[in-house]
Design a protein around this motif. Structure first.
Motif, PDB file in Angstrom:
ATOM      1  N   LEU A  18     -10.923   6.623   7.597  1.00 27.99           N
ATOM      2  CA  LEU A  18      -9.913   6.375   6.080  1.00 27.99           C
ATOM      3  C   LEU A  18      -8.379   7.525   7.086  1.00 27.99           C
ATOM      4  CD1 LEU A  18      -8.774   6.207   3.661  1.00 27.99           C
ATOM      5  CD2 LEU A  18      -9.237   8.635   3.119  1.00 27.99           C
ATOM      6  N   PHE A  19      -7.369   6.524   7.307  1.00 29.53           N
ATOM      7  CA  PHE A  19      -6.763   7.637   7.809  1.00 29.53           C
ATOM      8  C   PHE A  19      -4.957   7.659   7.131  1.00 29.53           C
ATOM      9  CE2 PHE A  19      -8.919   4.725  10.437  1.00 29.53           C
ATOM     10  CZ  PHE A  19      -9.249   4.689  12.004  1.00 29.53           C
ATOM     11  N   ARG A  20      -5.026   8.831   6.953  1.00 31.74           N
ATOM     12  CA  ARG A  20      -3.825   8.981   6.532  1.00 31.74           C
ATOM     13  C   ARG A  20      -1.905   9.324   7.504  1.00 31.74           C
ATOM     14  NH1 ARG A  20      -2.730  15.132   5.059  1.00 31.74           N
ATOM     15  NH2 ARG A  20      -2.146  15.481   7.025  1.00 31.74           N
ATOM     16  N   VAL A  21      -1.740   7.800   7.020  1.00 36.46           N
ATOM     17  CA  VAL A  21      -0.299   7.783   7.463  1.00 36.46           C
ATOM     18  C   VAL A  21       0.822   8.703   6.943  1.00 36.46           C
ATOM     19  CG1 VAL A  21       1.246   6.064   8.551  1.00 36.46           C
ATOM     20  CG2 VAL A  21      -1.219   5.476   8.734  1.00 36.46           C
ATOM     21  N   ASP A  22       1.928   8.943   7.326  1.00 38.22           N
ATOM     22  CA  ASP A  22       2.912   9.382   6.728  1.00 38.22           C
ATOM     23  C   ASP A  22       4.248   8.122   5.943  1.00 38.22           C
ATOM     24  OD1 ASP A  22       5.494  10.967   6.514  1.00 38.22           O
ATOM     25  OD2 ASP A  22       6.473   9.441   8.298  1.00 38.22           O
ATOM     26  N   THR A  23       4.514   7.762   5.275  1.00 42.74           N
ATOM     27  CA  THR A  23       4.529   7.064   4.542  1.00 42.74           C
ATOM     28  C   THR A  23       6.197   6.722   4.986  1.00 42.74           C
ATOM     29  OG1 THR A  23       3.575   7.100   2.284  1.00 42.74           O
ATOM     30  CG2 THR A  23       5.199   5.606   2.218  1.00 42.74           C
TER      31      THR A  23
ATOM     32  N   TYR B 168       4.139  12.299   0.634  1.00 44.25           N
ATOM     33  CA  TYR B 168       4.109  11.315   0.317  1.00 44.25           C
ATOM     34  C   TYR B 168       3.125  10.021   1.885  1.00 44.25           C
ATOM     35  CZ  TYR B 168       6.715  11.091  -3.521  1.00 44.25           C
ATOM     36  OH  TYR B 168       7.717  11.926  -4.208  1.00 44.25           O
ATOM     37  N   HIS B 169       2.242  10.697   1.770  1.00 42.15           N
ATOM     38  CA  HIS B 169       1.602   9.285   2.704  1.00 42.15           C
ATOM     39  C   HIS B 169       0.921   8.260   2.489  1.00 42.15           C
ATOM     40  CE1 HIS B 169       1.134  13.236   4.988  1.00 42.15           C
ATOM     41  NE2 HIS B 169       0.641  14.279   4.373  1.00 42.15           N
ATOM     42  N   THR B 170       0.109   7.624   2.796  1.00 44.03           N
ATOM     43  CA  THR B 170      -0.615   5.924   2.515  1.00 44.03           C
ATOM     44  C   THR B 170      -1.657   6.039   3.235  1.00 44.03           C
ATOM     45  OG1 THR B 170       1.915   4.846   2.796  1.00 44.03           O
ATOM     46  CG2 THR B 170      -0.162   3.581   3.032  1.00 44.03           C
ATOM     47  N   LEU B 171      -2.629   6.441   2.135  1.00 42.93           N
ATOM     48  CA  LEU B 171      -3.870   5.984   3.262  1.00 42.93           C
ATOM     49  C   LEU B 171      -4.098   4.387   3.322  1.00 42.93           C
ATOM     50  CD1 LEU B 171      -5.825   8.603   0.504  1.00 42.93           C
ATOM     51  CD2 LEU B 171      -5.302   8.986   2.146  1.00 42.93           C
TER      52      LEU B 171
ATOM     53  N   GLY C  67       0.966  -1.302  -0.185  1.00 42.36           N
ATOM     54  CA  GLY C  67       0.333   0.125   0.115  1.00 42.36           C
ATOM     55  C   GLY C  67       0.757   1.084   0.293  1.00 42.36           C
ATOM     56  N   THR C  68       2.043   1.298   0.114  1.00 44.36           N
ATOM     57  CA  THR C  68       3.623   2.315   0.308  1.00 44.36           C
ATOM     58  C   THR C  68       3.664   2.768  -1.093  1.00 44.36           C
ATOM     59  OG1 THR C  68       5.071   1.125   0.575  1.00 44.36           O
ATOM     60  CG2 THR C  68       3.998   1.950   2.454  1.00 44.36           C
ATOM     61  N   ARG C  69       3.375   1.958  -2.188  1.00 49.93           N
ATOM     62  CA  ARG C  69       3.689   2.357  -3.377  1.00 49.93           C
ATOM     63  C   ARG C  69       2.374   1.761  -4.858  1.00 49.93           C
ATOM     64  NH1 ARG C  69       5.801  -2.380  -1.301  1.00 49.93           N
ATOM     65  NH2 ARG C  69       6.098  -4.256  -3.102  1.00 49.93           N
ATOM     66  N   ALA C  70       1.080   0.990  -4.219  1.00 48.54           N
ATOM     67  CA  ALA C  70      -0.224   0.562  -5.414  1.00 48.54           C
ATOM     68  C   ALA C  70      -1.042   0.426  -4.321  1.00 48.54           C
ATOM     69  CB  ALA C  70       0.465  -0.270  -5.824  1.00 48.54           C
ATOM     70  N   ARG C  71      -1.687   0.709  -5.383  1.00 51.48           N
ATOM     71  CA  ARG C  71      -3.833   0.157  -3.934  1.00 51.48           C
ATOM     72  C   ARG C  71      -3.579  -1.720  -4.039  1.00 51.48           C
ATOM     73  NH1 ARG C  71      -7.736   2.516  -3.780  1.00 51.48           N
ATOM     74  NH2 ARG C  71      -9.288   2.167  -2.649  1.00 51.48           N
ATOM     75  N   SER C  72      -3.844  -1.683  -2.636  1.00 53.33           N
ATOM     76  CA  SER C  72      -3.622  -2.841  -1.877  1.00 53.33           C
ATOM     77  C   SER C  72      -4.739  -2.850  -0.925  1.00 53.33           C
ATOM     78  CB  SER C  72      -2.060  -2.994  -0.902  1.00 53.33           C
ATOM     79  OG  SER C  72      -2.023  -4.345  -1.052  1.00 53.33           O
ATOM     80  N   GLY C  73      -5.000  -4.853  -1.112  1.00 50.87           N
ATOM     81  CA  GLY C  73      -6.201  -5.140  -0.029  1.00 50.87           C
ATOM     82  C   GLY C  73      -7.724  -5.092  -0.972  1.00 50.87           C
ATOM     83  N   THR C  74      -8.644  -5.477  -0.364  1.00 52.27           N
ATOM     84  CA  THR C  74      -9.851  -5.420  -0.113  1.00 52.27           C
ATOM     85  C   THR C  74     -11.255  -5.650   0.015  1.00 52.27           C
ATOM     86  OG1 THR C  74     -10.242  -7.908  -0.968  1.00 52.27           O
ATOM     87  CG2 THR C  74      -9.544  -6.767  -2.704  1.00 52.27           C
TER      88      THR C  74
ATOM     89  N   TRP D  84      -3.431   2.508   0.022  1.00 49.80           N
ATOM     90  CA  TRP D  84      -2.917   3.241  -1.474  1.00 49.80           C
ATOM     91  C   TRP D  84      -1.610   4.223  -0.933  1.00 49.80           C
ATOM     92  CZ3 TRP D  84      -7.932   3.756  -0.079  1.00 49.80           C
ATOM     93  CH2 TRP D  84      -8.741   4.607  -0.125  1.00 49.80           C
ATOM     94  N   PRO D  85      -1.128   4.297  -2.113  1.00 39.47           N
ATOM     95  CA  PRO D  85      -0.552   6.438  -1.838  1.00 39.47           C
ATOM     96  C   PRO D  85      -1.161   7.019  -2.414  1.00 39.47           C
ATOM     97  CG  PRO D  85       0.342   4.714  -3.353  1.00 39.47           C
ATOM     98  CD  PRO D  85      -0.807   3.681  -3.097  1.00 39.47           C
ATOM     99  N   ALA D  86      -0.814   8.213  -1.631  1.00 39.74           N
ATOM    100  CA  ALA D  86      -0.870   9.657  -2.154  1.00 39.74           C
ATOM    101  C   ALA D  86      -0.513  10.668  -1.682  1.00 39.74           C
ATOM    102  CB  ALA D  86      -2.423   9.509  -1.352  1.00 39.74           C
ATOM    103  N   HIS D  87       0.213  11.599  -2.100  1.00 41.23           N
ATOM    104  CA  HIS D  87       0.758  13.209  -1.717  1.00 41.23           C
ATOM    105  C   HIS D  87      -0.501  13.995  -1.062  1.00 41.23           C
ATOM    106  CE1 HIS D  87       2.819  11.705  -4.983  1.00 41.23           C
ATOM    107  NE2 HIS D  87       3.738  12.144  -4.729  1.00 41.23           N
ATOM    108  N   GLY D  88       0.331  14.415  -0.419  1.00 42.20           N
ATOM    109  CA  GLY D  88      -0.711  15.422   0.693  1.00 42.20           C
ATOM    110  C   GLY D  88      -0.455  17.387   0.128  1.00 42.20           C
TER     111      GLY D  88
END
Length: 124
Positions: A81-86, A67-70, A45-52, A58-62
């Motif tokens: 929905l949580f935003r985590v510091d990648t 860089y954040h991981t949602l 999830g730090t680099r691509a959408r993951s999980g179902t 999934w990764p996102a830019h703040g």
């Protein structure tokens, strides 16, 4: 709206596939809410959408370009929905990988309780 939440990440070689994440919305008054999330799901999830389903990352830019991981938890009717510091998440994952290397998780599982159950039920 973003609300800061005290969060703690835990890992144990006794449960090598899982990361335990505890959310403490009011750390002074409640014990918090704990979710068990697959460690590989967090890593991917730090680099691509993951999980179902109920757990996805999934990764996102703040807004500041960081860089954040949602991390999305829960069923469609009540998701959080949580935003985590990648960089922080990657550092923590690196520590967990030093405890149990990716791909070697099965060798850390105590299979004896499962073998006993299979033996007991197989004998009936």
């Amino acid at each position: 709206m973003l609300l800061p939440i005290v969060t703690s990440f835990h890992y144990s070689s006794g449960d090598p596939y899982a990361a335990r994440i505890s959310f403490h919305p009011d750390p002074d008054n409640t014990p918090g809410i704990t979710w068990y999330v697959e460690r590989d799901l967090l890593s991917v999830g730090t680099r691509a959408r993951s999980g179902t389903g109920d757990v996805q990352a999934w990764p996102a830019h703040g807004p500041d370009g960081a860089y954040h991981t949602l991390l999305q938890l829960g069923p469609p009717a009540g998701r959080a929905l949580f935003r985590v510091d990648t960089p922080g998440l990657l550092a923590w994952l690196t520590l967990t990988h030093s405890v149990v290397a990716p791909g070697s998780e099965a060798s850390h599982v105590d299979w004896q309780p499962f073998e006993r159950l299979l033996t007991e039920y197989g004998a009936q």
